[in-house]
Design an enzyme around this catalytic site. Structure first.
Site, PDB file in Angstrom:
ATOM      1  CD  GLU A   1       2.969 -21.307 -54.225  1.00 49.24           C
ATOM      2  OE1 GLU A   1       3.929 -21.484 -53.443  1.00 49.24           O
ATOM      3  OE2 GLU A   1       2.419 -20.206 -54.388  1.00 49.24           O
TER       4      GLU A   1
ATOM      5  CB  ALA B   1       8.654 -21.659 -48.949  1.00 52.14           C
TER       6      ALA B   1
ATOM      7  CD  GLU C   1       1.166 -20.840 -49.285  1.00 50.14           C
ATOM      8  OE1 GLU C   1      -0.008 -21.234 -49.126  1.00 50.14           O
ATOM      9  OE2 GLU C   1       1.901 -21.238 -50.198  1.00 50.14           O
TER      10      GLU C   1
ATOM     11  N   GLY D   1       4.450 -23.927 -51.068  1.00 49.28           N
ATOM     12  CA  GLY D   1       5.349 -24.024 -52.214  1.00 49.28           C
ATOM     13  C   GLY D   1       5.382 -25.429 -52.792  1.00 49.28           C
TER      14      GLY D   1
HETATM   15  C1  3H9 Z   1       5.196 -21.345 -48.423  1.00 53.47           C
HETATM   16  O1  3H9 Z   1       5.330 -22.426 -48.918  1.00 53.47           O
HETATM   17  C2  3H9 Z   1       5.210 -20.072 -49.203  1.00 53.47           C
HETATM   18  C3  3H9 Z   1       5.141 -20.326 -50.669  1.00 53.47           C
HETATM   19  O2  3H9 Z   1       3.948 -19.811 -51.204  1.00 53.47           O
HETATM   20  C4  3H9 Z   1       6.338 -19.812 -51.391  1.00 53.47           C
HETATM   21  C5  3H9 Z   1       6.700 -18.378 -51.182  1.00 53.47           C
HETATM   22  C6  3H9 Z   1       7.822 -17.853 -52.034  1.00 53.47           C
HETATM   23  N1  3H9 Z   1       9.772 -25.009 -43.290  1.00 53.47           N
HETATM   24  O3  3H9 Z   1       5.061 -30.063 -37.875  1.00 53.47           O
HETATM   25  P1  3H9 Z   1       6.064 -31.125 -37.586  1.00 53.47           P
HETATM   26  C7  3H9 Z   1       9.706 -28.392 -39.440  1.00 53.47           C
HETATM   27  S1  3H9 Z   1       5.022 -21.153 -46.762  1.00 53.47           S
HETATM   28  C8  3H9 Z   1      10.667 -25.222 -42.319  1.00 53.47           C
HETATM   29  O4  3H9 Z   1       6.426 -31.383 -36.180  1.00 53.47           O
HETATM   30  P2  3H9 Z   1       4.257 -33.131 -38.556  1.00 53.47           P
HETATM   31  C9  3H9 Z   1       9.035 -28.185 -38.105  1.00 53.47           C
HETATM   32  O5  3H9 Z   1       9.352 -26.940 -37.575  1.00 53.47           O
HETATM   33  C10 3H9 Z   1       5.031 -22.794 -46.138  1.00 53.47           C
HETATM   34  N2  3H9 Z   1      10.512 -26.141 -41.351  1.00 53.47           N
HETATM   35  O6  3H9 Z   1       5.682 -32.499 -38.301  1.00 53.47           O
HETATM   36  C11 3H9 Z   1       9.586 -29.351 -37.313  1.00 53.47           C
HETATM   37  O7  3H9 Z   1      10.894 -28.990 -36.905  1.00 53.47           O
HETATM   38  P3  3H9 Z   1      11.454 -29.492 -35.487  1.00 53.47           P
HETATM   39  C12 3H9 Z   1       3.750 -23.480 -46.373  1.00 53.47           C
HETATM   40  C13 3H9 Z   1       9.399 -26.859 -41.373  1.00 53.47           C
HETATM   41  O8  3H9 Z   1       4.499 -34.432 -39.194  1.00 53.47           O
HETATM   42  C14 3H9 Z   1       9.720 -30.460 -38.346  1.00 53.47           C
HETATM   43  O9  3H9 Z   1       9.752 -29.800 -39.610  1.00 53.47           O
HETATM   44  N3  3H9 Z   1       3.759 -24.749 -45.714  1.00 53.47           N
HETATM   45  C15 3H9 Z   1       8.417 -26.672 -42.354  1.00 53.47           C
HETATM   46  O10 3H9 Z   1       3.428 -33.034 -37.323  1.00 53.47           O
HETATM   47  C16 3H9 Z   1       8.573 -31.436 -38.326  1.00 53.47           C
HETATM   48  O11 3H9 Z   1       7.347 -30.709 -38.421  1.00 53.47           O
HETATM   49  C17 3H9 Z   1       3.291 -24.899 -44.465  1.00 53.47           C
HETATM   50  O12 3H9 Z   1       2.804 -23.985 -43.859  1.00 53.47           O
HETATM   51  C18 3H9 Z   1       8.643 -25.713 -43.357  1.00 53.47           C
HETATM   52  N4  3H9 Z   1       7.769 -25.487 -44.336  1.00 53.47           N
HETATM   53  O13 3H9 Z   1       3.564 -32.161 -39.626  1.00 53.47           O
HETATM   54  C19 3H9 Z   1       3.397 -26.279 -43.881  1.00 53.47           C
HETATM   55  N5  3H9 Z   1       7.392 -27.536 -42.112  1.00 53.47           N
HETATM   56  O14 3H9 Z   1      11.452 -30.968 -35.548  1.00 53.47           O
HETATM   57  C20 3H9 Z   1       3.968 -26.221 -42.505  1.00 53.47           C
HETATM   58  C21 3H9 Z   1       7.737 -28.235 -41.016  1.00 53.47           C
HETATM   59  O15 3H9 Z   1      12.815 -28.850 -35.423  1.00 53.47           O
HETATM   60  N6  3H9 Z   1       4.199 -27.512 -41.951  1.00 53.47           N
HETATM   61  N7  3H9 Z   1       8.947 -27.829 -40.563  1.00 53.47           N
HETATM   62  O16 3H9 Z   1      10.498 -28.939 -34.467  1.00 53.47           O
HETATM   63  C22 3H9 Z   1       3.200 -28.295 -41.467  1.00 53.47           C
HETATM   64  O17 3H9 Z   1       2.027 -27.969 -41.541  1.00 53.47           O
HETATM   65  C23 3H9 Z   1       3.595 -29.578 -40.797  1.00 53.47           C
HETATM   66  O18 3H9 Z   1       4.953 -29.490 -40.477  1.00 53.47           O
HETATM   67  C24 3H9 Z   1       3.393 -30.866 -41.653  1.00 53.47           C
HETATM   68  C25 3H9 Z   1       4.053 -32.063 -40.928  1.00 53.47           C
HETATM   69  C26 3H9 Z   1       1.887 -31.114 -41.801  1.00 53.47           C
HETATM   70  C27 3H9 Z   1       4.025 -30.707 -43.003  1.00 53.47           C
END
Ligand code: 3H9
Length: 696
Positions: free
Chosen positions: A95, A49, A115, A92
């Protein structure tokens, strides 16, 4: 074929679910379509999400991330939907994938329900569908701890149906042709892996116990387990409703706000206003380190782990042997724990060259000095390496407190000199404090920030002052911990109160781990700066004088056995009482609440000064330093965020109370804290540039 295109990580921002629904509807209407492939455009499938939406909802906006309509649309599709996964299917994203009828992935893909790391739980059926695919134990573990699972394990667990060798899209289309027209399974109807209450009871008991132990103080892991348990006890629709309740409670918690703050904070610190993205960086292909002690050895491991060959120099063969033996032992422990195979150990080991001379330093792209904290010695070493280093070589000091400009002035190229302050144990702790001197070149800073990422560290830029961000603040925290002990709290009571607050360990145990002699040496170095008449802590120096340096000598604040297990030492209690008596300190009973407030607010007050002076760029930079270098609990967001959640007015009132009791030298409130508190603002909202523009 439906392609998700929402760079950079295909988060499910508003519009994306609607797009998927539209795609499925179009496919259903089209008689030529017999199966659907859903794939991510760009570098990944769906990373979850859109996390930015959560803050909007908790501040009162209407939720824009409900995913159930799209999940139901996919799952109810009469044509099989094949999820084609590369990169990460997280949160998500997983999911959505689980609502599909088949999941195939490339070998490098990862899936997970991370999450809990944001203080929430899967909120779109993750706790209900995952146990139906992976079984109860695997699902509970994934939802409670949030760790990613690689494609092979996901295949073995039943989350994936196939791993594709070669091109994902080609493989997915082929797979889709194979299943086209077949009646598809709905994940929500697959109950065979849900077990029964008797079989599940020990599974839930074990995972709850593990969560309480390893995720101390956090509510989301336990809520996630409750969600998975609901899947085993309730029909699917009721399980979804239970999950929604649990999700909501977590989403509106301070813990979740804090963890989301930490998530974005870790990314925000990479952004430095006067150093734009495209700033030139030096390529770091070879490194050299002066000093094979605890820090030098740990730093060398970081370079070797990143595949960068590194020379480690020390002055005696003994010191080199000791340093290399520690490195070897650390690597062997990792192999024993299954972190990597022996072959990787040998590869990394081969990248580290111990030696007594500077030979080879002339080829290094970076030279890191990691010797004892003494200005004279550091200056001597910088003068030496200045003569050898090639032009364009970054000269970094691992100093934790000393003046970078003074160190740089021992060279003919202060623009190449920078602080790289690693945290002990340097091969484990994620923080790298990058200290900018007045002459440090922008390219050198940009190189250091990029290098931090390469070394798998979180680089935070700090200005040059005694102790920079982290140690300048910890000085105040440690000071109060010692004062409290002198005033009557026991060593254990101080450590216990802060451990209960959520710190990885108490301040006195931390001193023992880091080595009390380190602070002792620094205090001697700065003795001439002490203001006469201002109270200073007395006990740590006395411990050092009798050779109690902490864990390394088997005793410090505590006694340590061969396994480094601490125990209470009555001799220390006697010494403390004696010291307090000599100093005329009145002893009393001190409640845990005061222990926490005195130590944590000492951090906050100094943090406010650091922020106002521009030593830290933003409040969040301070928080990231404390979360990654000092064991501050992420679910409290860091000291500055924590102060914001308590309310700066309340924090100020307490600090004023401490000032009246302990005097302004120690407790005068930081002017910024006063201003923000009086105007009802937060540290997070503070923008130095805007304030100074308004002032001008
Ligand atoms: C969820 O899904 C809840 C569900 O159950 C549904 C509920 C209804 N959203 O980390 P990076 C941005 S909760 C918005 O540097 P990498 C990040 O801020 C979510 N933005 O890249 C950054 O922005 P900026 C569960 C996001 O290659 C840019 O993308 N998911 C999101 O080192 C690049 O990110 C997670 O917790 C997001 N979901 O790593 C996953 N994700 O360039 C969270 C990233 O402006 N994300 N951004 O600074 C991660 O773990 C890492 O970003 C990922 C990539 C491994 C995906």
């Amino acid at each position: 074929m439906i392609t998700i295109n929402n760079p950079p990580v295909n988060a499910l921002s508003p519009g994306v679910p609607e797009g998927i629904i539209e795609g499925i509807e179009t496919a259903e209407k089209d008689p030529d379509v017999r199966a659907v492939v859903l794939i991510g455009g760009g570098r990944t499938f769906i990373a979850g999400a859109d996390i930015r939406e959560f803050g909007k909802v908790t501040s009162g906006e209407k939720p824009r991330f409900t995913l159930h309509p799209v999940l139901n649309k996919i799952e109810d599709s009469r044509k099989p939907v094949v999820m084609a996964i590369h990169g990460t299917a997280f949160g998500g994203g997983l999911e959505v994938a689980m609502a599909g009828h088949y999941r195939i992935a490339v070998g490098s893909a990862q899936v997970g329900q991370p999450e809990v790391k944001l203080g929430i739980i899967p909120g779109a059926g993750g706790t209900q569908r995952l146990p139906r695919l992976a079984g109860v134990a695997k699902a509970a573990e994934m939802c409670a701890f949030g760790e990613p699972v690689d494609a092979r394990s996901a295949l073995a667990a039943g989350i994936l149906d196939k791993i594709v060798e070669g091109d994902l899209l080609t493989g997915a289309l082929e797979f889709a042709r194979g299943v086209a027209g077949r009646l598809a399974y709905k994940t929500r109807e697959r109950n065979e892996k849900l077990g029964d209450p008797t079989a599940n009871a020990p599974i839930f008991a074990a995972v709850r116990e593990n969560a309480r132990k390893t995720r101390r103080g956090q509510m989301a892991p336990l809520a996630a387990i409750d969600g998975v348990e609901a899947a085993t006890r309730l029909p699917f629709a009721d399980g979804i409703a239970r999950e929604a309740e649990l999700f909501r409670v977590c989403l509106f918690s301070v813990q979740s706000k804090a963890l989301i703050h930490a998530f974005f904070g870790e990314r925000a610190v990479a952004k430095i206003p006067d150093i734009p993205k495209g700033t030139k960086t030096y390529d770091i292909k070879r490194a050299a380190i002066v000093g094979a002690g605890t820090m030098g050895g740990g730093i060398a491991m970081n370079y070797a782990n990143a595949g960068i060959p590194v020379i480690v120099k020390d002055t005696t063969q003994d010191a080199l042997n000791r340093g290399m033996a520690t490195i070897r032992k650390n690597y062997e422990n990792s192999v024993k724990k299954g972190r990597f195979p022996q072959a990787v150990l040998e590869q990394r080991w081969a990248l580290i060259t111990p030696q007594l001379r500077y030979a080879g330093f002339e080829q290094a792209d970076i030279i890191v000095e990691a010797v004892f904290e003494g200005m004279a010695l550091k200056r001597q070493i910088f003068a030496e390496i200045d003569k050898i280093a090639k032009p364009g070589c970054v000269l970094a000091s691992n100093t934790s407190t000393l003046d970078i400009d003074e160190i740089a002035s021992a060279t003919t190229r202060p623009e190449m000199v920078i602080g790289h302050h690693f945290f002990s144990p340097a091969n484990v702790m994620r923080l790298l404090e990058i200290v900018r001197g007045k002459a440090t070149g922008k390219e050198v800073i940009a190189t250091s920030m990029a290098l931090a990422k390469k070394l798998n560290k979180v680089g935070v830029l700090a200005g040059n002052c005694r102790g920079f961000i982290g140690n300048r603040m910890i000085h105040c925290y440690g000071r109060e911990a010692q004062f409290l002990v002198e005033e009557g709290a026991s060593v254990e009571a101080v450590d216990h109160a802060l451990y209960e607050f959520g710190m990885a360990m108490g301040p006195l145990a931390m001193g023992d781990l880091a080595g009390l002699d380190v602070g002792w040496r620094i205090r001697k170095e700065f003795k001439h700066l002490e203001k006469p008449g201002v109270r200073v802590p007395l006990v740590a120096d006395r411990l050092c004088e009798i050779g109690r340096y902490g864990q390394k000598t088997g005793m410090g604040w505590y006694l340590y056995d061969a396994n480094r297990t601490p125990s209470w030492d009555p001799d220390v209690a006697v010494l403390i009482e004696k010291v307090a008596k000599e100093a005329g300190i009145q002893r009393r009973t001190i409640p845990a609440e005061e222990i926490v407030e005195r130590t944590i607010y000492a951090l906050v007050n100094e943090g406010a000064k650091i922020l106002e002076e521009g030593i830290a760029l933003r409040a969040v930079d301070i928080d990231v330093v404390y979360l990654n270098g000092y064991g501050f609990p992420a679910w409290r967001g860091g000291p500055m965020f924590y102060a914001d959640t308590i309310g700066l007015k309340n924090v100020l009132a307490k600090i004023e109370e401490f000032e009246s009791k302990h005097g302004p030298d120690l407790w005068a409130p930081a002017p910024l804290l006063k201003r923000l508190a009086e105007s009802g603002k937060t540290f997070e909202s503070f923008d130095r540039d805007k304030e100074s523009a308004a002032g001008a």
